[in-house]
Structure formats: C-alpha cells, structure tokens
Write an enzyme that holds these catalytic residues in place. Sequence first.
Site, PDB file in Angstrom:
ATOM      1  N   GLU A 164      10.055  -4.132  10.212  1.00  0.00           N
ATOM      2  CA  GLU A 164      10.374  -2.836   9.609  1.00  0.00           C
ATOM      3  C   GLU A 164      10.956  -1.855  10.614  1.00  0.00           C
ATOM      4  O   GLU A 164      10.372  -1.601  11.671  1.00  0.00           O
ATOM      5  CB  GLU A 164       9.138  -2.215   8.952  1.00  0.00           C
ATOM      6  CG  GLU A 164       9.447  -0.863   8.298  1.00  0.00           C
ATOM      7  CD  GLU A 164       8.368  -0.358   7.368  1.00  0.00           C
ATOM      8  OE1 GLU A 164       8.536   0.747   6.825  1.00  0.00           O
ATOM      9  OE2 GLU A 164       7.366  -1.065   7.167  1.00  0.00           O
TER      10      GLU A 164
ATOM     11  N   ASP B 269       0.819  -1.206   0.000  1.00  0.00           N
ATOM     12  CA  ASP B 269       0.000   0.000   0.000  1.00  0.00           C
ATOM     13  C   ASP B 269       0.858   1.262   0.000  1.00  0.00           C
ATOM     14  O   ASP B 269       0.335   2.377  -0.067  1.00  0.00           O
ATOM     15  CB  ASP B 269      -1.005  -0.002   1.150  1.00  0.00           C
ATOM     16  CG  ASP B 269      -0.363  -0.107   2.523  1.00  0.00           C
ATOM     17  OD1 ASP B 269       0.881  -0.159   2.606  1.00  0.00           O
ATOM     18  OD2 ASP B 269      -1.109  -0.142   3.524  1.00  0.00           O
ATOM     19  N   SER B 270       2.174   1.083   0.018  1.00  0.00           N
ATOM     20  CA  SER B 270       3.096   2.205  -0.198  1.00  0.00           C
ATOM     21  C   SER B 270       2.865   2.839  -1.560  1.00  0.00           C
ATOM     22  O   SER B 270       3.322   3.964  -1.811  1.00  0.00           O
ATOM     23  CB  SER B 270       4.551   1.734  -0.082  1.00  0.00           C
ATOM     24  OG  SER B 270       4.792   0.613  -0.922  1.00  0.00           O
TER      25      SER B 270
ATOM     26  N   GLU C 175      -0.801  -5.660   8.953  1.00  0.00           N
ATOM     27  CA  GLU C 175       0.087  -4.973   9.889  1.00  0.00           C
ATOM     28  C   GLU C 175      -0.392  -5.164  11.328  1.00  0.00           C
ATOM     29  O   GLU C 175      -1.587  -5.202  11.599  1.00  0.00           O
ATOM     30  CB  GLU C 175       0.146  -3.480   9.580  1.00  0.00           C
ATOM     31  CG  GLU C 175       0.838  -3.139   8.277  1.00  0.00           C
ATOM     32  CD  GLU C 175       0.986  -1.639   8.080  1.00  0.00           C
ATOM     33  OE1 GLU C 175       0.700  -0.873   9.024  1.00  0.00           O
ATOM     34  OE2 GLU C 175       1.383  -1.228   6.976  1.00  0.00           O
TER      35      GLU C 175
ATOM     36  N   LYS D  84      -0.945  -9.493   3.287  1.00  0.00           N
ATOM     37  CA  LYS D  84      -0.127  -9.035   4.413  1.00  0.00           C
ATOM     38  C   LYS D  84      -0.947  -8.105   5.292  1.00  0.00           C
ATOM     39  O   LYS D  84      -1.626  -7.209   4.790  1.00  0.00           O
ATOM     40  CB  LYS D  84       1.138  -8.322   3.944  1.00  0.00           C
ATOM     41  CG  LYS D  84       2.037  -7.854   5.116  1.00  0.00           C
ATOM     42  CD  LYS D  84       3.411  -7.421   4.636  1.00  0.00           C
ATOM     43  CE  LYS D  84       3.403  -6.066   3.970  1.00  0.00           C
ATOM     44  NZ  LYS D  84       3.016  -4.955   4.915  1.00  0.00           N
TER      45      LYS D  84
ATOM     46  N   ASP E  16      -0.841  -6.238   0.214  1.00  0.00           N
ATOM     47  CA  ASP E  16      -1.191  -5.568   1.464  1.00  0.00           C
ATOM     48  C   ASP E  16      -2.700  -5.368   1.550  1.00  0.00           C
ATOM     49  O   ASP E  16      -3.316  -4.881   0.590  1.00  0.00           O
ATOM     50  CB  ASP E  16      -0.549  -4.174   1.523  1.00  0.00           C
ATOM     51  CG  ASP E  16       0.843  -4.179   2.115  1.00  0.00           C
ATOM     52  OD1 ASP E  16       1.233  -5.193   2.720  1.00  0.00           O
ATOM     53  OD2 ASP E  16       1.538  -3.153   1.988  1.00  0.00           O
TER      54      ASP E  16
END
Length: 260
Positions: free
Chosen positions: A182, A44-45, A115, A113, A83
């Site tokens: 990260e 999602d970056s 978070e 993925k 993501d």
Amino acid sequence: MAITPTQLLDWKRQQRPIVALTAWDTAIASVLDAAGVEIILVGDSLGMVALGYETTLPVSLDTMIHHTAAVKRGVQRALVVCDLPFLTYQESPAQAMGSAGRVLQETGAQAVKLEGGHPRMVETVARLTEVGIPVMGHVGLTPQSVHQLGYRQQGQDPATAEKILHQAIALAEAGVFAIVLEHIPSELAASITEQLPIPTIGIGAGPQCDGQVLVTADLLGLTVKQPPFAPAYLNLRHTITETVHKFSGEVRQRQFPRRG
C-alpha cells in the site's frame, strides 16, 4: 467453484492480473462476485467509510465478523478475506490464532489479513500458517499504524524501502499466500513483485503488482475525499443525490406512487 489461495499462486506464475475490491454487505458482495472479482476484502476501512470513524482503530472483531458473514452470504466464487482489526492479533500468536479462528469458523471466510512485517508479526504469521490458516500480508502504509506513520507514502528513502522489501520477503517465507503493498513507490513495488514467489496486490503502488485492490466506495465515487491513488470510475454520490431529489420531488408533488 470457489477461488483458492493456490489458484492465486498459479495466476502469479501465469502473469494473470488479479482483481480485488472491498465489500461490507451482501448486496455489494454479490454484485462484485457476479462481475468476476477474484478477491473480496472485508477491510477494516469500513470503520472510516461505512461507520464514520476517523481511523480504522475503533473497529472491533465482532464488527468484522458481522460484516464478513454478511459478505460471505452473497459470494459464490470469490476468495473472501477478512482484516483482523487493531489489537486483535498484535499481542501474541495465541491471540491472533483465537481471532483468526473465530473469523473462519463464524463467517465462512477463507483467509485473514494482518498488517505489518516486523519480526514478531512474521512469527505470528508463521504460527497461523502452520495450523492451516491462510494469511494475506500487508506492508507499506499500514492504516492501523496511523498514529505512528500517518497516511503519507512509505518507502521513499533507501533505508525504509529496504526495510519494506525485507518485511515482504520475511512474510512470504513465513507462509502468506499474497501480500498487499500500500502507497509505496512503484519502483519498490515492482522490485518486491519480481522477488516474491507469491502475488502482490497493490493499492497506490503502481501498475507492476500482480493485482490491484481498491475500496469499492472510492471506485464508485461515493466517498467525500478521494485518495490520490484511487480515481473514481463513477460519480455515484452525485447519481444517488439526483435520484433522491427526483423521488422526493415526486412524493412532495403527490406524483408517487403512480396510479396504475
């Protein structure tokens, strides 16, 4: 033959480093796949790097599905991981299952993925893996929590380091096949890597992780502001600028197209 989560576990045992990079379109994905990248993360970056947002928070599930499907069309071998974006899985395991199901059904990606590693997220991961949805975890700096944690390094003091370690262990027990670490101290990442039976994929977490991931635009020198933990291997921004200047000059001087 496509790479599977099971192969990543084998590579962990064999101490074979894993290479991961991001992609958001077919062209880049096909290049990364042909170059032997094992994991292609549709992160999602893309919200910040490709779409111009200040954070990843505005990215929608439909946007991620659109880009992940494009990536998958360019990939033959790599494991494609998508993501799940902000507020498409945090509300409940049922919400997460619906979002993850859409991703896998509509894109062909092999995994999602998520978070975070707090207890509710661990429960969500367990529910997803119980029904056969491969999940990659992500602890340390979690960009979807930017308004709470910021972009600073996480795990610098003993209490937060212990919290991150326990989160990673809990996620592994819940069934994630790999976990992104990260922007945490390298000593902490090394300790987590040693204690987990699953691969750790580092980004700004030192060289002792089982694999490394970078945003491809950072790797190629396309971004204006380079993250401190992501050295550019190429200044592609400069190369593109010079190429465009050359083309523009030829057009303005009526040298393009050349008479054949």
